[in-house]
Design a protein around this motif. Structure first.
Motif, mmCIF file in Angstrom:
data_model
loop_
_atom_site.group_PDB
_atom_site.id
_atom_site.type_symbol
_atom_site.label_atom_id
_atom_site.label_comp_id
_atom_site.label_asym_id
_atom_site.label_seq_id
_atom_site.Cartn_x
_atom_site.Cartn_y
_atom_site.Cartn_z
ATOM 1 N N PHE A 164 54.238 -57.298 29.978
ATOM 2 C CA PHE A 164 53.880 -58.535 29.274
ATOM 3 C C PHE A 164 53.282 -59.561 30.246
ATOM 4 O O PHE A 164 52.302 -60.244 29.925
ATOM 5 C CB PHE A 164 55.113 -59.129 28.598
ATOM 6 N N LEU A 165 53.875 -59.665 31.437
ATOM 7 C CA LEU A 165 53.358 -60.609 32.425
ATOM 8 C C LEU A 165 51.933 -60.265 32.833
ATOM 9 O O LEU A 165 51.049 -61.144 32.844
ATOM 10 C CB LEU A 165 54.277 -60.612 33.656
ATOM 11 N N PHE A 191 49.046 -62.562 19.579
ATOM 12 C CA PHE A 191 49.029 -61.573 20.661
ATOM 13 C C PHE A 191 50.447 -61.099 20.979
ATOM 14 O O PHE A 191 50.720 -59.899 21.052
ATOM 15 C CB PHE A 191 48.382 -62.221 21.894
ATOM 16 N N TRP A 192 51.368 -62.053 21.152
ATOM 17 C CA TRP A 192 52.744 -61.678 21.484
ATOM 18 C C TRP A 192 53.472 -61.101 20.270
ATOM 19 O O TRP A 192 54.336 -60.225 20.423
ATOM 20 C CB TRP A 192 53.517 -62.877 22.023
ATOM 21 N N ALA A 193 53.137 -61.538 19.090
ATOM 22 C CA ALA A 193 53.785 -61.003 17.890
ATOM 23 C C ALA A 193 53.455 -59.527 17.699
ATOM 24 O O ALA A 193 54.336 -58.717 17.366
ATOM 25 C CB ALA A 193 53.348 -61.805 16.659
ATOM 26 N N LEU A 194 52.203 -59.157 17.915
ATOM 27 C CA LEU A 194 51.825 -57.747 17.802
ATOM 28 C C LEU A 194 52.529 -56.903 18.855
ATOM 29 O O LEU A 194 53.007 -55.798 18.572
ATOM 30 C CB LEU A 194 50.303 -57.606 17.938
ATOM 31 N N GLY A 195 52.600 -57.427 20.094
ATOM 32 C CA GLY A 195 53.267 -56.677 21.146
ATOM 33 C C GLY A 195 54.740 -56.472 20.870
ATOM 34 O O GLY A 195 55.271 -55.358 21.015
ATOM 35 N N LYS A 221 39.997 -49.760 32.686
ATOM 36 C CA LYS A 221 39.831 -51.076 33.302
ATOM 37 C C LYS A 221 40.989 -52.001 32.959
ATOM 38 O O LYS A 221 41.436 -52.800 33.789
ATOM 39 C CB LYS A 221 38.498 -51.678 32.851
ATOM 40 N N GLN A 222 41.472 -51.915 31.731
ATOM 41 C CA GLN A 222 42.598 -52.749 31.328
ATOM 42 C C GLN A 222 43.933 -52.165 31.781
ATOM 43 O O GLN A 222 44.873 -52.899 32.121
ATOM 44 C CB GLN A 222 42.613 -52.896 29.801
ATOM 45 N N GLY A 223 44.021 -50.833 31.806
ATOM 46 C CA GLY A 223 45.304 -50.201 32.063
ATOM 47 C C GLY A 223 45.717 -50.169 33.522
ATOM 48 O O GLY A 223 46.907 -50.323 33.836
ATOM 49 N N ILE A 224 44.769 -49.968 34.440
ATOM 50 C CA ILE A 224 45.130 -49.841 35.855
ATOM 51 C C ILE A 224 45.808 -51.102 36.398
ATOM 52 O O ILE A 224 46.876 -51.020 37.030
ATOM 53 C CB ILE A 224 43.881 -49.481 36.686
ATOM 54 N N PRO A 225 45.268 -52.312 36.176
ATOM 55 C CA PRO A 225 45.951 -53.500 36.721
ATOM 56 C C PRO A 225 47.327 -53.747 36.102
ATOM 57 O O PRO A 225 48.157 -54.430 36.708
ATOM 58 C CB PRO A 225 44.988 -54.653 36.375
ATOM 59 N N VAL A 226 47.571 -53.211 34.918
ATOM 60 C CA VAL A 226 48.855 -53.434 34.260
ATOM 61 C C VAL A 226 49.845 -52.322 34.575
ATOM 62 O O VAL A 226 51.024 -52.576 34.883
ATOM 63 C CB VAL A 226 48.661 -53.558 32.732
ATOM 64 N N MET A 227 49.391 -51.076 34.543
ATOM 65 C CA MET A 227 50.327 -49.951 34.605
ATOM 66 C C MET A 227 50.781 -49.628 36.019
ATOM 67 O O MET A 227 51.887 -49.113 36.199
ATOM 68 C CB MET A 227 49.691 -48.712 33.978
ATOM 69 N N ILE A 228 49.984 -49.900 37.039
ATOM 70 C CA ILE A 228 50.437 -49.615 38.411
ATOM 71 C C ILE A 228 51.645 -50.474 38.782
ATOM 72 O O ILE A 228 52.683 -49.951 39.221
ATOM 73 C CB ILE A 228 49.275 -49.778 39.400
#
Length: 697
Positions: free
Chosen positions: A418-419, A325-329, A674-681
């Motif tokens: 990442f967090l 997961f972290w390697a791809l990122g 659904k995945q983007g809102i909690p991360v991008m805000i």
């Protein structure tokens, strides 16, 4: 007898004192019929002493302003009597007449309590003139009221007509949008039938909107309808047939541009300006850079270098789901610093999905890991996204100055993402992978296929990169791949040395792309032809069409009306928060490139941010200048981060969804939202906050 005289004198004294008290308290009261002076009843009291009565009468007449005949015998006789009375009363208590005179003193005409002296009685001629003036004034007032009413009535009718036109045109636009939405969401099973139906519906909608515009011309309504049609067919394309082109991002936006020009909503000068731009913003630079960078990156993909590098990463980190997961990122973040994020997404999407399928891992979290990292870390350098080049030109940035301003906020945003990616995907990634890294590398080294083993191929006949020239279907890094990587690095290095050679970034990328194409034709013509065949040509017509549609929004006044959102913070760096979130919202409606141009035109419409206004602001001018630069920098955040909340947010998102569907993985706008809102805000908030603290703004 003496006692009676004393009692009578005492009663007279009391009577005078009471009269004075009542006169002092009531002299301001209005005079009523039948009352004495100022409403008192002092005149009704008439003392029996004749001298006092005559003297008081004469004094009252003199104080009222009436003329007295001082030279007459009667006046002389009265004066002698008064003197005798005064000598007789010398040293005695105040007499009632004196008290009454003191009480009436404020009532003299011209005194302060009484007010100004009454004006003289006007003559009859003056009264007639005043009457005529009042009559003329009333006539003029009536005439003015009638004129105002006559003028207000057409204005009111015009306002009612305008509101009615807006209502009718708005209803027609809503009906047209509903028909288009129903058409793209309910397509028949047969591709030919679906294409014919969608084409007929699009033709009817444009014809109906054209008729409505001729009857009730509202340009912003018509522009909104064609933009909605372009967005709908971009999100839900209708595939073409061997004899007919499809309705997708490459065909519908140009058709809408032709419709606007044919209806007269855009002139030839407007079309030229939409691509040529202004001295501070040249949209054609975006197209030129996109052309050069796409060839460089497509050649790198077709050489098989990225595929081989991904296999090496899997061999090293594929034993742990979190390691993968972290390697791809991190791999995506490093690539997007050198090449545009859209190319990174199109390259890594098939590899990521195939790795997850072989290891029996959920595809979506790992797919979003590389997709989010590619879009977020692209803000650090000007080469990360074509929109970075546009805004850097307006702010006068070089490669190094752009990195100095955007590098620290970009790194802070990347670490924050990442967090939150970890927090939102713990339950999805925390599983055990089946098989080992060696088996995965062996499977990836061969031909990539779908779940059933069939060969992957997209709508344009594109073959997997592992079968392209240079890779020969193996995991080896070939000489062709190394050369393709070197020229990408050289292009990035030349962009960094912009202050030395003086060539702008877009021109450097174009020269490198053209030189690479010439070298490929001389060294291996088949490789050059294969690269050209697999370039996403539909993206060029999409970008060009939406650039014109963004200019149409500016022409009809939509951009100027939306610019009001920046006014409350026009003198503060905190306007970056507004600019960033507005751009991110528009990316989910119009795609990254048009959204960037729309927000740029909004910023350019703020009165306080005009060069003349900044110069006229004097000592406060730097506040407006910093606020404008903060808003433009936040547009870079929004144009990159907005891709992570909807598939239409970027070209990479659209291609990711298409490539994922070819490999049996469904990616919808709802899943990305659904995945983007909690991360991008929170990521946007951190990036804007660090930007406002930057000394190099």
């Amino acid at each position: 007898a003496d006692m009676r005289r004393l009692l009578f004198a005492f009663l007279l004294f009391l009577l005078g004192s009471g009269t004075a008290d009542r006169g002092a308290s009531n002299f301001t009261r209005a005079k009523k019929p039948g009352e004495g002076v100022a409403g008192s009843k002092a005149q009704a009291v008439k003392p029996k002493a004749k001298p006092l009565s005559v003297s008081a009468s004469r004094d009252l007449k003199e104080q009222a302003g009436r003329p007295s005949k001082e030279g007459s015998p009667a006046a002389i006789r009265k004066s002698a009597q008064d003197k005798g009375v005064r000598r007789a009363n010398k040293g005695a208590a105040p007499k009632p007449v004196a008290v009454l005179q003191a009480a009436m003193e404020p009532l003299k005409p011209g005194s302060e309590a009484f007010g100004a002296a009454a004006p003289a009685e006007p003559s009859s001629a003056r009264k007639e003139e005043d009457k005529q003036a009042r009559r003329s004034g009333r006539v003029a007032a009536l005439a003015a009221a009638a004129t105002a009413g006559a003028a207000a009535e057409p204005a009111s009718l015009a306002e009612q007509g305008r509101l009615a036109a807006q209502l009718l045109h708005g209803l027609a636009a809503v009906l047209e949008f509903a028909v288009l939405l129903y058409t793209v969401l309910t397509t028949p099973d047969k591709p030919h039938d679906a294409l014919v139906r969608a084409g007929m519906v699009l033709f009817v909608v444009m014809a109906l909107e054209g008729l409505v515009h001729l009857v009730l011309p509202l340009p912003y309504m018509s522009v909104g309808v064609v933009i909605a049609a372009s967005v709908l067919f971009t999100i839900n394309p209708v595939a073409g047939t061997p004899g007919l082109p499809g309705l997708h991002m490459g065909t519908v936006p140009p058709l809408c541009v032709v419709w606007l020009a044919g209806l007269g909503l855009m002139s030839r000068a407007d079309l030229v300006r939409s691509l040529y731009g202004t001295p501070s913003l040249r949209p054609y630079h975006l197209v030129v850079m996109f052309l050069g960078s796409v060839y460089l990156c497509t050649a790198l993909e077709r050489s098989g270098f990225l595929h081989a590098a991904a296999i090496k990463v899997v061999q090293r980190y594929g034993r742990s789901p979190w390691g993968l997961f972290w390697a791809l990122g991190c791999f995506s973040a490093c690539l997007t610093v050198l090449i545009p994020d859209d190319i990174v997404t199109m390259t890594l999407t098939p590899i990521t999905i195939r790795m997850c399928q072989l290891l029996n891992l959920p595809e979506v979290p790992f797919l979003f890991s590389q997709f989010f990292a590619g879009n977020i870390w692209a803000v650090t350098l000007v080469t990360g996204n074509p929109t970075n080049v546009l805004l850097a030109e307006d702010m006068g940035d070089t490669f190094l100055s752009f990195a100095g301003r955007m590098g620290v906020p970009g790194v802070a945003a990347g670490l924050t993402s990442f967090l939150f990616m970890y927090l939102t995907n713990r339950s999805k990634v925390d599983v055990t992978a089946d098989g080992g890294a060696g088996a995965l590398a062996e499977a990836l080294g061969g031909r990539r296929g779908s779940r059933g083993g069939e060969e992957d191929d997209d709508e344009s006949g594109r073959t997997p990169p592992s079968q392209g020239l240079g890779s020969a279907g193996s995991e080896r890094i070939t000489l062709t791949g190394v050369l393709c990587l070197l020229r990408v690095l050289i292009a990035t290095l030349f962009c960094a040395l912009e202050s030395v050679h003086g060539l702008p970034v877009y021109l450097v990328v174009l020269i490198m792309g053209g030189a690479s194409l010439g070298i490929d034709f001389l060294a291996d013509p088949s490789f050059a032809v294969d690269t050209l065949r697999h370039m996403p040509w539909e993206l060029f017509s999409f970008v060009t069409g939406f650039l014109v549609l963004a200019e149409a929004m500016s022409i009809c006044g939509i951009s100027r009306a939306l610019a009001a959102v920046f006014l409350p913070l026009a003198a503060s760096r905190s306007v970056a928060f507004t600019s960033g979130f507005v751009t991110m919202l528009f990316c989910n409606l119009f795609e990254t490139l048009p959204a960037t141009l729309i927000v740029f035109k909004m910023i350019d419409s703020v009165p306080m941010w005009q060069p003349a206004a900044i110069a006229a602001a004097g000592a406060r001018g730097y506040l407006f200048r910093d606020a404008r630069r903060a808003a433009l920098s936040a547009v870079i955040f929004g144009s990159n981060f907005g891709a992570n909340t909807a598939c239409i947010g970027s070209l990479g998102g659209l291609m990711m969804r298409r490539l994922a569907a070819l490999q049996g993985v469904t990616v919808t706008n709802g899943m990305l939202l659904k995945q983007g809102i909690p991360v991008m805000i929170p990521t946007m908030c951190v990036a804007c906050y660090v930007l406002t603290l930057s000394p190099n703004l």
